[in-house]
Design an enzyme around this catalytic site. Structure first.
Site, PDB file in Angstrom:
ATOM      1  CG  HIS A   1      -0.476   0.008   2.527  1.00 18.61           C
ATOM      2  ND1 HIS A   1      -0.098   1.163   3.176  1.00 18.61           N
ATOM      3  CD2 HIS A   1      -0.245  -0.998   3.399  1.00 18.61           C
ATOM      4  CE1 HIS A   1       0.324   0.855   4.401  1.00 18.61           C
ATOM      5  NE2 HIS A   1       0.256  -0.449   4.561  1.00 18.61           N
TER       6      HIS A   1
ATOM      7  CG  ASP B   1       2.707   0.007   7.706  1.00 17.01           C
ATOM      8  OD1 ASP B   1       2.306  -0.456   6.629  1.00 17.01           O
ATOM      9  OD2 ASP B   1       1.953   0.231   8.666  1.00 17.01           O
TER      10      ASP B   1
ATOM     11  CD  GLU C   1      -3.445  -1.397   5.408  1.00 11.73           C
ATOM     12  OE1 GLU C   1      -3.784  -2.353   6.116  1.00 11.73           O
ATOM     13  OE2 GLU C   1      -2.806  -0.431   5.875  1.00 11.73           O
ATOM     14  CD  GLU C   2      -1.466   1.941   7.699  1.00  9.13           C
ATOM     15  OE1 GLU C   2      -2.216   1.426   8.543  1.00  9.13           O
ATOM     16  OE2 GLU C   2      -0.288   1.582   7.526  1.00  9.13           O
TER      17      GLU C   2
ATOM     18  CG  ASP D   1       0.861  -3.900   4.764  1.00 10.78           C
ATOM     19  OD1 ASP D   1       1.760  -3.156   5.199  1.00 10.78           O
ATOM     20  OD2 ASP D   1      -0.338  -3.742   5.050  1.00 10.78           O
TER      21      ASP D   1
ATOM     22  CG  HIS E   1       0.690   2.207  12.553  1.00 10.08           C
ATOM     23  ND1 HIS E   1      -0.570   1.719  12.819  1.00 10.08           N
ATOM     24  CD2 HIS E   1       0.989   1.763  11.309  1.00 10.08           C
ATOM     25  CE1 HIS E   1      -1.007   1.014  11.792  1.00 10.08           C
ATOM     26  NE2 HIS E   1      -0.068   1.024  10.860  1.00 10.08           N
TER      27      HIS E   1
HETATM   28 ZN   LIG Z   1       0.726  -1.520   6.274  1.00  9.55          ZN
END
Ligand SMILES: [Zn+2]
Length: 479
Positions: free
Chosen positions: A282, A294, A328-329, A356, A427
Site C-alpha cells: 500500500h 509500513d 489501506e491504513e 505489508d 505507525h
Molecule cells: Zn501496512
C-alpha cells in the site's frame, strides 16, 4: 496379433493412460532453472533499497487524503515509468478523510506531569479546553466489556494490553482490538474518553497511531494512544490507590471526501497477456514517520521484483501487475475498490501476494490454491528454500488489500515476512528509512522475484475464481 502381444499392448496402453492421469503438474525444466537463477541474482540487487529511499526522501509521510497522498501518486507513476513498466495507470479510490491536530496530555493529579500521546486515526477532537477526567484502568478490551457502567461512567478508560513480539506477529490481532473497538466499547459504558497503551513491542517513548472506529448510535469519544513508558507511569500511579486525573486535548478532525488512486504498473506477458500475477503493497502511510517499513518496503520489493525480471528479459508467459493500493491504513479502501472493479475477472489473476509486514526476510511460503495445483506449490517451495524459506500450508490469508479479492476466490500466496521487530516501528515516528537493512530487503525482493517469475509461467491455473477457492472463502466468512 497373438494373445500375448495383444495383452502386452493392452497392458502398455493401460499403463500409459494411468501414468497420464496420475502425472502431477510441474514447471518446465527451463523455467525451474531460470527461477533458481533469479533467486540467486535478485538477492544481490539493491534496487528495492533505492526505491524505499526515493519514496521516503522525495515524498515522506503520505497519509491518505493529504496533499502528500497526491504527491505519492505522482511519484509512483513516475517511478513505474522510470523502471520500464510497459503500462502505468491509475484507478480512483474515494474515501472520507481525517486530519490530525494538537495532541497533548498530562496527569493533573495526584502527581502532575506530562504524558506522551498520539490521537488514534478517526478520533474526534476534545473541546479546545481539553478533557479532564479520572482514569479507570482495564487489562484488555475483554475486561472493559465485562465492566459495569458505574465503574466507567464519566471517566477516561485506559486499556493497558501489552503486546509481545513474535516472528509471525500473532499478538497483534488480540492487542489491536482495543484500538479498533475500544472507543465504542468504552462509550457504551459511559466513558468520556479512551487512552490505550500503544499497540507496539518497544519501550521507546513513542506512541503508535492506527485506525479506530465508531458505531452508529454510540456516542463518539476522543481516543488516543500512550507511549509504552507513559502507560507504565499511569499503572504505577494508579497502583497507589488514589484517583488519577488526566487532561487530554485533541484537535483531530474528520474531513471531506477525497479521491486518491491505486497506482498500477504492468509488465506485459507474451502468451497470455490478460492473465497476471498480482503483487504490491500500500502506498499510503501514517503521518508520524516516513512509512519506510509500513509500507514503503512492500511497495519497493514488489516493484523491484517485477523490474528485475523485465530488465533481465526473463520469459514471462503472463503479465505482472504491481498494484500500490490507496488508503489501506484507514479502512482498506484501495483493496475494496480494486475488488469492485476487478472481481468479475478474478480468473485472470493467476496468483496474488501482498507485502505489508515490514522488510522481511521472508521465512515461509504458504499458498491458497486448488488441491490439483499443490505439486506446483511444492516445487516453488523447493526452489525458494535456499533463501531460507520454509514450506507453509495451503491456508494463506496474508495481505490486507487482498482480503476483498480473496473473498471472491482469488488464488494467493503468502511470503511470510519476519515481523519480530516490525511492531517496534509500526505507525510511529520511528518508521524511517535508516531502519531498513539491505540484506533483509534484498532477500525479500529476491523471494518476490522468484515467486512472481514462477507464478507468471505456471503450467496451469492455481484455481482463481474456481469453486474450490470460492467455497473456501465462503466457509471462512460463515465461521
Ligand atoms: Zn501496512
Amino acid at each position: 496379433m497373438s494373445i500375448k502381444t495383444t495383452l502386452t499392448v493392452l497392458t502398455f496402453l493401460l499403463f500409459s493412460v494411468a501414468s497420464v492421469t496420475a502425472a502431477e503438474p510441474e514447471f518446465a525444466k527451463d523455467i525451474a532453472d531460470k527461477a533458481a537463477w533469479v533467486r540467486d541474482h535478485a538477492a544481490d540487487d539493491n534496487k528495492s533499497m533505492a526505491i524505499v529511499e526515493s519514496l521516503t526522501t522525495e515524498v515522506g509521510p503520505r497519509m491518505a487524503g493529504t496533499e502528500a497522498d497526491a504527491r505519492a501518486v505522482i511519484w509512483a507513476q513516475n517511478k513505474f515509468k522510470a523502471l520500464g513498466f510497459d503500462k502505468v495507470w491509475l484507478e480512483p479510490v474515494t474515501f472520507p478523510t481525517w486530519k490530525r491536530g494538537v495532541e497533548v496530555a498530562e496527569i493533573v493529579s495526584p502527581f502532575p506531569q506530562p504524558l506522551v500521546i498520539t490521537a488514534l486515526g478517526n478520533s474526534i477532537p476534545t473541546s479546545e479546553q481539553g478533557l479532564s477526567a479520572e482514569i479507570v484502568q482495564f487489562a484488555s478490551l475483554d475486561d472493559l466489556k465485562a465492566a459495569k457502567p458505574e465503574q466507567v461512567n464519566g471517566k477516561i478508560v485506559f486499556i493497558n494490553r501489552k503486546m509481545t513480539a513474535h516472528r509471525d506477529g500473532r499478538d497483534y490481532g488480540p492487542t489491536v482490538s482495543a484500538r479498533g473497538d475500544g472507543p465504542v466499547e468504552a462509550a457504551k459504558l459511559g466513558a468520556v474518553g479512551l487512552l490505550i497503551r500503544s499497540v507496539g513491542t518497544h519501550n521507546h517513548r513513542m506512541p503508535h497511531t492506527g485506525n479506530s472506529r465508531y458505531k452508529e448510535g454510540v456516542t463518539k469519544i476522543p481516543a488516543a494512544a500512550l507511549s509504552a513508558p507513559d502507560a507504565d507511569l499511569l499503572v504505577n500511579m494508579l497502583a497507589r490507590g488514589n484517583p488519577v486525573t488526566v487532561k487530554m486535548t485533541l484537535g483531530s478532525q474528520p474531513g471531506p471526501m477525497y479521491t486518491s488512486h491505486n497506482v498500477i504498473g504492468e509488465i506485459t506477458g507474451s502468451e497470455l497477456p490478460n492473465e497476471y500475477v498480482l503483487i504490491g503493497g500500500h502506498l499510503d502511510s501514517w503521518d508520524l514517520g516516513t512509512g519506510a517499513v509500513d509500507d514503503g518496503a512492500g511497495c519497493a520489493v514488489t516493484m523491484a521484483a517485477a523490474e528485475f525480471l523485465a530488465r533481465h528479459k526473463l520469459p514471462l508467459k503472463r503479465s505482472i501487475r504491481v498494484v500500490l493500493f490507496a488508503n489501506e491504513e484507514q479502512g482498506l479502501w484501495g483493496g475494496n475498490q480494486y475488488r469492485d472493479r476487478h472481481a468479475k475477472s478474478v480468473k485472470n489473476i493467476i496468483a496474488a501476494a501482498e507485502a505489508d509486514f515490514g522488510q522481511g526476510p521472508v521465512y515461509m511460503l504458504s499458498s491458497r490454491v486448488k488441491p490439483e495445483a499443490l505439486p506446483l506449490v511444492k516445487q516453488m517451495q523447493q526452489i525458494m528454500a535456499p533463501l531460507g524459506i520454509e514450506a507453509g500450508d495451503n491456508n494463506a490469508s496474508n495481505g490486507p488489500d487482498l482480503i476483498a479479492m480473496r473473498n471472491e476466490g482469488m488464488a494467493l500466496f503468502s511470503l511470510h515476512l519476519d515481523g519480530t521487530d516490525y511492531f517496534d516501528l509500526h505507525h510511529t515516528a520511528d518508521d524511517t528509512f535508516d531502519k531498513i537493512e539491505a540484506k533483509r530487503l534484498n532477500q525479500t525482493a529476491a523471494a518476490y522475484a522468484t515467486f512472481t517469475f514462477l507464478a507468471a509461467n505456471a503450467p496451469m491455473s492455481f484455481g482463481s475464481g474456481e469453486s474450490y477457492l470460492v467455497e473456501k472463502a465462503k466457509a471462512e466468512r460463515n465461521k
